[in-house]
Design an enzyme around this catalytic site. Structure first.
Site, PDB file in Angstrom:
ATOM      1  N   HIS A 152     -13.229 -42.322 -75.084  1.00  0.00           N
ATOM      2  CA  HIS A 152     -14.245 -41.922 -74.134  1.00  0.00           C
ATOM      3  C   HIS A 152     -15.568 -41.861 -74.744  1.00  0.00           C
ATOM      4  O   HIS A 152     -15.586 -42.046 -75.990  1.00  0.00           O
ATOM      5  CB  HIS A 152     -13.883 -40.411 -73.787  1.00  0.00           C
ATOM      6  N   HIS A 159      -4.281 -43.186 -73.106  1.00  0.00           N
ATOM      7  CA  HIS A 159      -4.464 -42.392 -74.312  1.00  0.00           C
ATOM      8  C   HIS A 159      -4.638 -43.194 -75.694  1.00  0.00           C
ATOM      9  O   HIS A 159      -5.356 -42.851 -76.486  1.00  0.00           O
ATOM     10  CB  HIS A 159      -3.511 -41.020 -74.493  1.00  0.00           C
TER      11      HIS A 159
END
Length: 352
Positions: A169, A116
């Site tokens: 992403h 993350h």
């Protein structure tokens, strides 16, 4: 690369791309999700001739969740996310809140890593090569859908860009039409070909930039430069030296070199404004030839188009953003605060 396709609880497709062939992906999405209902509609502007997507269901999309509730992290410790497995290398899935859906195209999310707190620039060359493989595979698959005419792989990075999920992403939009930006390039390509008796405009631009002062980075198979008429304060175009129309056309040599070149560019972007500055917000956008008919662009075929990536930031200097105000938003005439030659010089100065 190993590819494993599965389905989420609401029927959306999810695909794992693994570096190791022995990874088994059999985790099941246990969330009580109902099938996604979308209302995407394409409308044509009668004055401009371009298209917009109306997608009211996106008003309810996830917005800046805390890190421990990130929907793009793996499912762990009883917390269920969009990815059922407890780890992944690269994963692609249908967007739960798509701008385009059904006959209006398709939208997918590409998670570059399960970490993350990472960014694309933090990936290893092996990981970046896997992302390239995923982009290529999805371009191939999506191009065969009857509603799709053009495939667009891109990454938005940073809250200043409008990113609502902090996890590293990107996205893939599969449009049911040729986008206005691409259509402009195709018209210029056709006009140049006719005016010069057959010369390719992309080849001419690449040759000119290669000999100029705006080159940022050159490899054996790739060239990165700040374009002569850059729209954004810091904007780099990355081309394979051998012209191909899309990601599928890249040869093994270009694929092998790409991670090293691209990761270096991203790391330079984070150093543009000096130490202590927050990560540079950017958009990275792949331009590929449409898969639909090109009859309206007389004399042009798919092989005339040149695959390239455009990387740019909206930050013009430390603590200041480039806003698209009256001239840019109202008339589509950009005003650049940073001379392209100076931008190229700065991007050379911050080389690794």
């Amino acid at each position: 690369m190993k590819k494993t396709s599965t389905r989420l609880a609401d029927g959306r497709e999810l695909i794992y791309y693994d570096l190791r062939d022995d990874n088994v992906r059999d985790a099941v999405d246990l969330r009580p999700l109902e099938r996604t209902v979308t209302s995407s509609e394409i409308r044509r502007d009668p004055l401009l001739g371009d298209a917009i997507a109306v997608a009211s269901h996106r008003q309810g999309r996830t917005y800046h969740p805390p890190a421990d509730e990130c929907p793009l992290c793996p499912s762990r410790d009883g917390r269920l996310s969009e990815i059922p497995d407890s780890s992944y290398d690269v994963v692609v899935f249908e967007n739960r809140f798509p701008s385009l859906a059904g006959d209006s195209g398709r939208c997918e999310v590409v998670c570059f890593t399960s970490d993350h707190n990472a960014s694309f620039a933090d990936l290893t060359e092996e990981q970046a090569a896997l992302v390239l493989e995923a982009w290529t595979d999805r371009t191939s698959e999506l191009s065969h859908l009857p509603s799709v005419e053009q495939v667009f792989c891109f990454e938005n990075r940073g809250a200043e860009i409008g990113v609502t999920l902090g996890h590293p992403h990107g996205q893939i939009y599969a449009y049911p039409f040729t986008t206005p930006r691409t259509a402009l390039m195709l018209r210029q390509l056709a006009q140049h070909k006719e005016a010069t008796g057959g010369e390719n405009l992309f080849d001419a631009v690449l040759e000119s930039e290669l000999a100029g002062e705006r080159v940022v980075l050159e490899g054996e198979h790739w060239l990165a430069f700040v374009p002569y008429a850059a729209h954004w304060p810091y904007e780099v175009h990355l081309y394979p030296k051998r012209r191909v129309p899309d990601l599928l056309g890249l040869d093994e040599e270009a694929r092998t070199e790409f991670p090293k070149v691209y990761l270096e560019l991203l790391r330079r972007f984070d150093r543009i404004f000096g130490e202590g500055e927050p990560p540079t917000p950017y958009i990275a956008a792949w331009h590929q030839a449409p898969f639909g008919a090109l009859e309206e662009f007389e004399g042009v075929n798919r092989d005339d188009f040149a695959l390239h990536l455009e990387l740019f930031t909206i930050r013009r200097t430390s603590g200041k953003l480039k806003f698209l105000a009256g001239s840019e938003s109202g008339m589509n005439v950009f005003i650049n605060d940073v001379p392209p030659e100076r931008a190229a010089e700065r991007l050379r100065e911050v080389a690794s």
